[in-house]
Structures are given as structure tokens and as C-alpha cells.
Enzyme design. Structure first.
Site, PDB file in Angstrom:
ATOM      1  N   SER A 143       0.878  -1.186   0.000  1.00 31.18           N
ATOM      2  CA  SER A 143       0.000   0.000   0.000  1.00 31.18           C
ATOM      3  C   SER A 143       0.905   1.223   0.000  1.00 31.18           C
ATOM      4  O   SER A 143       2.099   1.114   0.334  1.00 31.18           O
ATOM      5  CB  SER A 143      -0.852  -0.019   1.272  1.00 31.18           C
ATOM      6  OG  SER A 143      -1.476   1.230   1.491  1.00 31.18           O
ATOM      7  N   TYR A 156      -2.068  -1.273  10.447  1.00 34.27           N
ATOM      8  CA  TYR A 156      -2.033  -1.396   8.979  1.00 34.27           C
ATOM      9  C   TYR A 156      -0.714  -0.854   8.441  1.00 34.27           C
ATOM     10  O   TYR A 156      -0.040  -1.492   7.623  1.00 34.27           O
ATOM     11  CB  TYR A 156      -3.224  -0.630   8.393  1.00 34.27           C
ATOM     12  CG  TYR A 156      -3.462  -0.832   6.908  1.00 34.27           C
ATOM     13  CD1 TYR A 156      -4.148  -1.956   6.439  1.00 34.27           C
ATOM     14  CD2 TYR A 156      -3.030   0.105   5.975  1.00 34.27           C
ATOM     15  CE1 TYR A 156      -4.383  -2.137   5.079  1.00 34.27           C
ATOM     16  CE2 TYR A 156      -3.267  -0.063   4.615  1.00 34.27           C
ATOM     17  CZ  TYR A 156      -3.942  -1.181   4.171  1.00 34.27           C
ATOM     18  OH  TYR A 156      -4.181  -1.355   2.830  1.00 34.27           O
TER      19      TYR A 156
HETATM   20  P1  NAD Z   1     -11.291  -6.436  -0.094  1.00 35.64           P
HETATM   21  O1  NAD Z   1     -11.819  -6.262   1.280  1.00 35.64           O
HETATM   22  O2  NAD Z   1     -12.194  -6.177  -1.258  1.00 35.64           O
HETATM   23  O3  NAD Z   1     -10.671  -7.887  -0.286  1.00 35.64           O
HETATM   24  C1  NAD Z   1      -9.895  -8.490   0.722  1.00 35.64           C
HETATM   25  C2  NAD Z   1      -9.713  -9.965   0.405  1.00 35.64           C
HETATM   26  O4  NAD Z   1      -8.974 -10.546   1.471  1.00 35.64           O
HETATM   27  C3  NAD Z   1     -11.019 -10.733   0.288  1.00 35.64           C
HETATM   28  O5  NAD Z   1     -10.975 -11.595  -0.828  1.00 35.64           O
HETATM   29  C4  NAD Z   1     -11.079 -11.551   1.584  1.00 35.64           C
HETATM   30  O6  NAD Z   1     -11.739 -12.793   1.403  1.00 35.64           O
HETATM   31  C5  NAD Z   1      -9.616 -11.736   1.895  1.00 35.64           C
HETATM   32  N1  NAD Z   1      -9.413 -11.921   3.335  1.00 35.64           N
HETATM   33  C6  NAD Z   1      -9.638 -11.006   4.326  1.00 35.64           C
HETATM   34  N2  NAD Z   1      -9.387 -11.569   5.525  1.00 35.64           N
HETATM   35  C7  NAD Z   1      -8.993 -12.841   5.293  1.00 35.64           C
HETATM   36  C8  NAD Z   1      -8.612 -13.920   6.138  1.00 35.64           C
HETATM   37  N3  NAD Z   1      -8.609 -13.816   7.462  1.00 35.64           N
HETATM   38  N4  NAD Z   1      -8.306 -15.093   5.556  1.00 35.64           N
HETATM   39  C9  NAD Z   1      -8.332 -15.237   4.212  1.00 35.64           C
HETATM   40  N5  NAD Z   1      -8.680 -14.254   3.373  1.00 35.64           N
HETATM   41  C10 NAD Z   1      -9.000 -13.068   3.910  1.00 35.64           C
HETATM   42  O7  NAD Z   1     -10.014  -5.487  -0.150  1.00 35.64           O
HETATM   43  P2  NAD Z   1      -9.081  -4.939  -1.336  1.00 35.64           P
HETATM   44  O8  NAD Z   1      -9.190  -3.465  -1.341  1.00 35.64           O
HETATM   45  O9  NAD Z   1      -9.289  -5.701  -2.583  1.00 35.64           O
HETATM   46  O10 NAD Z   1      -7.655  -5.272  -0.680  1.00 35.64           O
HETATM   47  C11 NAD Z   1      -6.716  -6.155  -1.239  1.00 35.64           C
HETATM   48  C12 NAD Z   1      -5.328  -5.740  -0.777  1.00 35.64           C
HETATM   49  O11 NAD Z   1      -5.030  -4.438  -1.289  1.00 35.64           O
HETATM   50  C13 NAD Z   1      -5.174  -5.640   0.738  1.00 35.64           C
HETATM   51  O12 NAD Z   1      -3.929  -6.167   1.123  1.00 35.64           O
HETATM   52  C14 NAD Z   1      -5.211  -4.146   0.988  1.00 35.64           C
HETATM   53  O13 NAD Z   1      -4.517  -3.785   2.160  1.00 35.64           O
HETATM   54  C15 NAD Z   1      -4.532  -3.640  -0.260  1.00 35.64           C
HETATM   55  N6  NAD Z   1      -4.791  -2.227  -0.549  1.00 35.64           N
HETATM   56  C16 NAD Z   1      -6.058  -1.791  -0.833  1.00 35.64           C
HETATM   57  C17 NAD Z   1      -6.279  -0.449  -1.110  1.00 35.64           C
HETATM   58  C18 NAD Z   1      -7.635   0.107  -1.424  1.00 35.64           C
HETATM   59  O14 NAD Z   1      -7.768   1.354  -1.519  1.00 35.64           O
HETATM   60  N7  NAD Z   1      -8.650  -0.690  -1.622  1.00 35.64           N
HETATM   61  C19 NAD Z   1      -5.195   0.443  -1.114  1.00 35.64           C
HETATM   62  C20 NAD Z   1      -3.922  -0.043  -0.828  1.00 35.64           C
HETATM   63  C21 NAD Z   1      -3.738  -1.379  -0.548  1.00 35.64           C
END
Ligand code: NAD
Length: 267
Positions: A143, A156
């Protein structure tokens, strides 16, 4: 376009959001996809069917709650029995925002476990096999918060900085494995700014509430604070970058933390 036929990609948290965007990009490139995440049977099978329709050589669901290290070991053993991962994308992640003094200990522990320790365990299992094959790609979805901090995100930010550091260590240890023709073994982080997914909905909702429930204004408010492009990224765009990192031509790009943040970390 990068051709992933004959390659298997394990993408954690690929039932939705950024993980699904990455799975779709790799499916179009012909990879076998090991789908993972917290999902019921019907949802998991729907995602696998969707990925096969997009071009995946095969797609199968592998369960495993990343909060439990024993489940992670089981997940990696099941994927190894399916042929092992040539590409490992540590994408699953969770978030909880609160001032440091009010952050519950359980949230700290869960965020460190899912966002950092899980990546250590999957990499520890997958990297030696990649080295033996002379080709491997680890793509860790960190991130901007692996590069800079924001208030109210202590666990985080700690986890994402840790993930960038862990990736650099692995990049060094595996840099000389394989060769340019096979593609080598690389380990990189992608560092997104705001991407419109379920993960950031609570933060959008909080901003929208300050604008009488107007979601568009809430999104604009969130972007104007830190993301100079004033545009959200989409999961497919992160998928396109992840796919490019898998190309043999990317064999010398390792140990990097690549921002996709509309200029956030350029400031
Ligand atoms: P999301 O909530 O849509 O998806 C998260 C995924 O992680 C889901 O498929 C869920 O099933 C899985 N997950 C969560 N807890 C779990 C557990 N205990 N065991 C197994 N699987 C688990 O979120 P996203 O935005 O798609 O995030 C994906 C990655 O991107 C994350 O690492 C997040 O930190 C990172 N990220 C997101 C953003 C944003 O703005 N959305 C920005 C920077 C980084």
C-alpha cells in the site's frame, strides 16, 4: 501480451476486489488460478467458473483463514499438491482505523497476522520451489501505507512497512536464482493508493456522512486529501501491472515497491 500458459498463480483474497482483478488479468493470460479467500462454496465456485470463462487454463478454490497459521500451512500444502505456485500474490488484507491509544489489541494482532505474517508463511513455502524451477514471481500487495504513514492506521501501516521490508529481504536472497531466459525469481510490492473496493467502504461512508450522505462527495473528499490525480484506481489496473511483473522481461525488476497512487507519495 504476457503469456502465462503452463503457469500456476496463487492469489490470496482473490474472491473480490483487487485480488479478483489480478486473477482476471492472469486468467486472460492463460494461467491456472488457485483462488483463495473468505467465501462460501457457491461464491467460490462462481469465481472459478468466471475465471475459466475469461481464459484460465483451470481455476480451483483453496480455503484457509489467514488468521490461523496452521490453516496457511494447509493451504500451501494443498496448492503444492495441485502443482505448486509459480506466481504467488499475497493480496488478502484487512483494515481497522482508530487512534493508536484506542486501537484494540485483537485488531493489531489480526492485521499483523493477515497482512504480514501470512505473507511470510506463504513465501517461506513457495520460494524454494520457485528457485528450483528457475522461475518465480512473488507480488505482495502492500500500500502507499508501506511507504508513508497516515494517522489512525497503526497496525495497517506497521504491517505494510513490514511487508515492504520482508519483500526486500526475499528479493535479495533469491535474486540470483534462474536466468533471464527462464525469467528468474523476483519479489516485488505493489503499493496502491485509493482503489475502489469493499475494504475502503467504511472510510468512504464516514466521509459521505460529513456531506449529508453524498457518496460521490465523500469519495472526492477522500481523494482531495492525499491523491493528487483525484481519481480512484480500479482493480483491473493493479491486475495489469501484476501481469506485467510476471513477464520474463521483468526478470531484473526485483526488491521494488511500486506506487500506483496518483502521485500520493511524490509529495
Ligand atoms: P477487499 O476487502 O475487497 O478484499 C480483501 C480480500 O482478502 C477478500 O478476498 C477476503 O476474502 C480476503 N481476506 C480477508 N481476511 C482474510 C482472512 N482472514 N483469511 C483469508 N482471506 C481473507 O479489499 P481490497 O481493497 O481488494 O484489498 C486487497 C489488498 O489491497 C489488501 O492487502 C489491501 O490492504 C490492499 N490495498 C487496498 C487499497 C484500497 O484502496 N482498496 C489500497 C492499498 C492497498
Amino acid at each position: 501480451m504476457t503469456d502465462l500458459s503452463g503457469k500456476t498463480a496463487l492469489i490470496t483474497g482473490s474472491v473480490q476486489g483487487i485480488g479478483l482483478g489480478i486473477a482476471e488479468a492472469m486468467a486472460v493470460a492463460g494461467a491456472r488460478i488457485a483462488v483463495h479467500g473468505l467465501a462460501g462454496d457457491a461464491e467460490a465456485q462462481e469465481v472459478c467458473t468466471h475465471l475459466r470463462a475469461r481464459g484460465a487454463a483451470d481455476a480451483a478454490f483453496f480455503p484457509g483463514d489467514l488468521r490461523d497459521s496452521d490453516r496457511i500451512d494447509e493451504l500451501m500444502a494443498a496448492v503444492a499438491a495441485w502443482g505448486g505456485a509459480d506466481i504467488l500474490v499475497n493480496n488478502a488484507g484487512i483494515q481497522h482505523t482508530a487512534p493508536l491509544a484506542e486501537m484494540p489489541r485483537e485488531k493489531w494482532e489480526a492485521i499483523l497476522q493477515v497482512n504480514l505474517t501470512a505473507a511470510f508463511l506463504t513465501m517461506r513455502s513457495a520460494l524454494p520451489v520457485m528457485a528450483a524451477r528457475g522461475f518465480g514471481r512473488v507480488i505482495n500487495i502492500a500500500s502507499v501505507h508501506g511507504l508513508v504513514a497516515s494517522r489512525d492506521k497503526a497496525p495497517y501501516v506497521a504491517a505494510k512497512f513490514g511487508l515492504v521490508g520482508l519483500s526486500r529481504v526475499a528479493a535479495l536472497e533469491y535474486a540470483a536464482k534462474g536466468d533471464a531466459a527462464k525469467g528468474g525469481v523476483t519479489v516485488n510490492c505493489i503499493c496502491p493508493g485509493w482503489v475502489e473496493t469493499a475494504l475502503i467502504e467504511p472510510q468512504i461512508a464516514a466521509r459521505a456522512a460529513a456531506h449529508g450522505g453524498d457518496r460521490a462527495k465523500g469519495v472526492a473528499d477522500l481523494l482531495s486529501e492525499k491523491q493528487p490525480s483525484l481519481r480512484m484506481a480500479r482493480p483491473a489496473e493493479i491486475g495489469a501491472l501484476a501481469l506485467w511483473l510476471c513477464a520474463p522481461a521483468a526478470h531484473n525488476l526485483t526488491g521494488a515497491a511500486i506506487p500506483v497512487d496518483g502521485g500520493w507519495t511524490a509529495q
